[in-house]
Design a protein around this motif. Structure first.
Motif, PDB file in Angstrom:
ATOM      1  N   ARG A   1      -7.168 -13.910   0.840  1.00  0.00           N
ATOM      2  CA  ARG A   1      -6.980 -14.232  -0.634  1.00  0.00           C
ATOM      3  C   ARG A   1      -5.825 -13.798  -1.144  1.00  0.00           C
ATOM      4  NH1 ARG A   1     -13.442 -12.931  -0.111  1.00  0.00           N
ATOM      5  NH2 ARG A   1     -12.433 -11.089   0.774  1.00  0.00           N
TER       6      ARG A   1
ATOM      7  N   GLY B   1      -9.646  -6.637   6.036  1.00  0.00           N
ATOM      8  CA  GLY B   1     -11.015  -6.625   6.624  1.00  0.00           C
ATOM      9  C   GLY B   1     -11.191  -7.963   7.273  1.00  0.00           C
TER      10      GLY B   1
ATOM     11  N   SER C   1       0.928  -1.044  -0.311  1.00  0.00           N
ATOM     12  CA  SER C   1       0.124   0.060   0.157  1.00  0.00           C
ATOM     13  C   SER C   1       0.936   1.187   0.098  1.00  0.00           C
ATOM     14  CB  SER C   1      -0.922   0.071   1.391  1.00  0.00           C
ATOM     15  OG  SER C   1      -1.550   1.388   1.457  1.00  0.00           O
TER      16      SER C   1
ATOM     17  N   PRO D   1      -2.099  -5.482   1.444  1.00  0.00           N
ATOM     18  CA  PRO D   1      -3.656  -5.359   1.622  1.00  0.00           C
ATOM     19  C   PRO D   1      -4.287  -6.318   0.664  1.00  0.00           C
ATOM     20  CG  PRO D   1      -2.528  -3.229   0.828  1.00  0.00           C
ATOM     21  CD  PRO D   1      -1.670  -4.575   0.642  1.00  0.00           C
ATOM     22  N   GLU D   2      -5.399  -6.520   0.543  1.00  0.00           N
ATOM     23  CA  GLU D   2      -6.275  -7.292  -0.419  1.00  0.00           C
ATOM     24  C   GLU D   2      -7.237  -6.251  -1.213  1.00  0.00           C
ATOM     25  OE1 GLU D   2      -8.047 -11.125   0.531  1.00  0.00           O
ATOM     26  OE2 GLU D   2      -9.821 -10.184  -0.102  1.00  0.00           O
ATOM     27  N   TYR D   3      -6.914  -6.367  -2.495  1.00  0.00           N
ATOM     28  CA  TYR D   3      -7.718  -5.542  -3.623  1.00  0.00           C
ATOM     29  C   TYR D   3      -8.348  -6.452  -4.311  1.00  0.00           C
ATOM     30  CZ  TYR D   3      -5.377  -1.047  -2.580  1.00  0.00           C
ATOM     31  OH  TYR D   3      -4.669   0.081  -1.724  1.00  0.00           O
ATOM     32  N   ASN D   4      -9.718  -6.465  -4.443  1.00  0.00           N
ATOM     33  CA  ASN D   4     -10.346  -7.209  -5.353  1.00  0.00           C
ATOM     34  C   ASN D   4     -10.021  -8.894  -5.273  1.00  0.00           C
ATOM     35  OD1 ASN D   4     -12.027  -5.193  -5.873  1.00  0.00           O
ATOM     36  ND2 ASN D   4     -10.655  -4.377  -7.503  1.00  0.00           N
ATOM     37  N   TYR D   5      -9.796  -9.239  -4.287  1.00  0.00           N
ATOM     38  CA  TYR D   5      -9.477 -10.824  -3.855  1.00  0.00           C
ATOM     39  C   TYR D   5      -8.075 -10.924  -4.270  1.00  0.00           C
ATOM     40  CZ  TYR D   5     -14.111 -12.161  -2.893  1.00  0.00           C
ATOM     41  OH  TYR D   5     -15.565 -12.140  -2.321  1.00  0.00           O
TER      42      TYR D   5
ATOM     43  N   ALA E   1      -3.007  -6.625   6.607  1.00  0.00           N
ATOM     44  CA  ALA E   1      -3.939  -6.155   7.302  1.00  0.00           C
ATOM     45  C   ALA E   1      -5.043  -5.783   6.456  1.00  0.00           C
ATOM     46  CB  ALA E   1      -3.320  -4.915   7.894  1.00  0.00           C
TER      47      ALA E   1
ATOM     48  N   SER F   1      -1.248   3.857   5.845  1.00  0.00           N
ATOM     49  CA  SER F   1      -1.475   2.572   5.310  1.00  0.00           C
ATOM     50  C   SER F   1      -1.474   1.560   6.764  1.00  0.00           C
ATOM     51  CB  SER F   1      -0.643   2.193   4.324  1.00  0.00           C
ATOM     52  OG  SER F   1      -0.474   0.675   4.264  1.00  0.00           O
ATOM     53  N   ASN F   2      -2.178   0.881   6.777  1.00  0.00           N
ATOM     54  CA  ASN F   2      -2.202  -0.085   7.975  1.00  0.00           C
ATOM     55  C   ASN F   2      -0.999  -1.219   7.739  1.00  0.00           C
ATOM     56  OD1 ASN F   2      -4.162   1.034   9.381  1.00  0.00           O
ATOM     57  ND2 ASN F   2      -5.748  -0.065   8.418  1.00  0.00           N
ATOM     58  N   ASN F   3      -0.921  -1.544   6.420  1.00  0.00           N
ATOM     59  CA  ASN F   3       0.076  -2.294   6.173  1.00  0.00           C
ATOM     60  C   ASN F   3       1.421  -1.898   6.304  1.00  0.00           C
ATOM     61  OD1 ASN F   3      -0.965  -4.981   5.080  1.00  0.00           O
ATOM     62  ND2 ASN F   3      -2.582  -3.439   4.265  1.00  0.00           N
TER      63      ASN F   3
ATOM     64  N   ARG G   1      -0.484   4.359   0.528  1.00  0.00           N
ATOM     65  CA  ARG G   1      -1.176   5.195   1.313  1.00  0.00           C
ATOM     66  C   ARG G   1      -0.106   5.721   2.420  1.00  0.00           C
ATOM     67  NH1 ARG G   1      -5.430   5.077   4.704  1.00  0.00           N
ATOM     68  NH2 ARG G   1      -5.443   2.979   5.284  1.00  0.00           N
TER      69      ARG G   1
HETATM   70  C1  LIG Z   1      -9.495  -1.073  -5.292  1.00  0.00           C
HETATM   71  C2  LIG Z   1      -9.671  -1.918  -3.917  1.00  0.00           C
HETATM   72  C3  LIG Z   1     -10.095  -3.131  -3.822  1.00  0.00           C
HETATM   73  C4  LIG Z   1     -10.551  -3.487  -2.480  1.00  0.00           C
HETATM   74  N1  LIG Z   1     -10.698  -4.841  -2.452  1.00  0.00           N
HETATM   75  C5  LIG Z   1     -10.766  -5.475  -1.402  1.00  0.00           C
HETATM   76  C6  LIG Z   1     -10.998  -6.878  -1.186  1.00  0.00           C
HETATM   77  O1  LIG Z   1     -11.210  -7.727  -2.042  1.00  0.00           O
HETATM   78  N2  LIG Z   1     -11.101  -7.512   0.128  1.00  0.00           N
HETATM   79  C7  LIG Z   1     -11.015  -6.813   1.197  1.00  0.00           C
HETATM   80  O2  LIG Z   1     -10.809  -7.485   2.359  1.00  0.00           O
HETATM   81  N3  LIG Z   1     -10.622  -5.399   1.116  1.00  0.00           N
HETATM   82  C8  LIG Z   1     -10.538  -4.780  -0.196  1.00  0.00           C
HETATM   83  N4  LIG Z   1     -10.218  -3.439  -0.084  1.00  0.00           N
HETATM   84  C9  LIG Z   1     -10.038  -2.623   1.100  1.00  0.00           C
HETATM   85  C10 LIG Z   1      -8.720  -2.443   1.498  1.00  0.00           C
HETATM   86  O3  LIG Z   1      -8.057  -3.986   1.845  1.00  0.00           O
HETATM   87  C11 LIG Z   1      -8.266  -1.682   2.744  1.00  0.00           C
HETATM   88  O4  LIG Z   1      -8.562  -0.600   2.042  1.00  0.00           O
HETATM   89  C12 LIG Z   1      -7.261  -1.936   3.260  1.00  0.00           C
HETATM   90  O5  LIG Z   1      -7.227  -1.093   4.609  1.00  0.00           O
HETATM   91  C13 LIG Z   1      -6.098  -1.168   2.592  1.00  0.00           C
HETATM   92  O6  LIG Z   1      -4.759  -1.292   3.325  1.00  0.00           O
HETATM   93  P1  LIG Z   1      -3.763  -0.121   3.813  1.00  0.00           P
HETATM   94  O7  LIG Z   1      -4.279   0.386   4.975  1.00  0.00           O
HETATM   95  O8  LIG Z   1      -2.543  -0.835   3.940  1.00  0.00           O
HETATM   96  O9  LIG Z   1      -3.836   0.803   2.699  1.00  0.00           O
HETATM   97  C14 LIG Z   1     -10.087  -2.749  -1.347  1.00  0.00           C
HETATM   98  C15 LIG Z   1      -9.803  -1.551  -1.362  1.00  0.00           C
HETATM   99  C16 LIG Z   1      -9.413  -1.060  -2.672  1.00  0.00           C
HETATM  100  C17 LIG Z   1      -8.892   0.489  -2.758  1.00  0.00           C
END
Ligand SMILES: Cc1cc2nc3c(=O)[nH]c(=O)nc-3n(C[C@H](O)[C@H](O)[C@H](O)COP(=O)(O)O)c2cc1C
Length: 186
Positions: A123, A117, A13, A79-83, A115, A18-20, A15
């Protein structure tokens, strides 16, 4: 004397809060004896384009590869983005795997954390393990650090505030140290 292990920490991440990235900062505070950690910012790495290779690796990529080469092990937090893992992380990994005969990764010990949800990035982490196996990295299987409901465990600046998670990070670092020494044949 304790053997030194230098770890390169990479956050998926970009950000600021960012938590990560905060999880990596926590790891830096919890390092066991004999370990050092450098947190590497991948935000300067350009989008992968094979045409750019004609002029040699972009400087940001070269620097990233140099830091990986200097590390005894990698610690990736995603982080997880879209699985799956975020594109920025995959992009950085793709660059460092090139040129094919100069991939940064074969034989490199790796530990993974994340880190997220309710699924705690499970995933994304399993995708990262698949990528790591394709690159012939040596990923540590256990313990797993999958921080669920991260919003309850980090403050607004991404600082880890949860003691149980701190203990998990500590256990992972100890396991990564043992894993790296074992692979080194120590
Ligand atoms: C494009 C996008 C897709 C995401 N998809 C998922 C997901 O598939 N599963 C999930 O648990 N969280 C999802 N999230 C939420 C992120 O995991 C969450 O924003 C996380 O805190 C990001 O980590 P960070 O704090 O290190 O930035 C998504 C966020 C974004 C921006």
């Amino acid at each position: 004397m304790t053997e030194q292990i230098h770890v390169l920490g990479i956050s998926g991440s970009l950000r600021k809060s960012s938590n990560n990235t905060g999880l990596l900062r926590a790891a830096n505070e919890l390092l066991p004896a004999g370990m050092s950690l450098e947190i590497y910012d991948i935000s300067a790495i350009p989008l992968y384009n094979n045409d750019l290779l004609a002029d040699g690796l972009p400087p940001a990529v070269q620097e990233f590869k140099t830091r990986i080469a200097a590390a005894d092990a990698l610690l990736i937090t995603t982080p997880e983005y879209n699985y799956s893992i975020p594109g920025v992380l995959k992009n950085a990994i793709d660059w460092a795997s090139r040129p094919p005969n100069e991939s940064s990764f074969p034989g490199k010990p790796l530990a993974i954390m994340g880190a997220g949800g309710v699924m705690g990035t499970s995933r994304a982490q399993s995708h990262l393990r698949q990528i790591a196996s394709g690159l012939n990295m040596l990923a540590l299987n256990k313990p797993e650090v999958m921080v669920q409901r991260a919003w309850e465990k980090f403050d607004q600046h991404g600082n880890l505030t949860d003691d149980a998670t701190r203990q998990q990070v500590k256990d992972l670092l100890l396991a990564l140290r043992d894993w790296t020494l074992r692979l080194r044949g120590s």
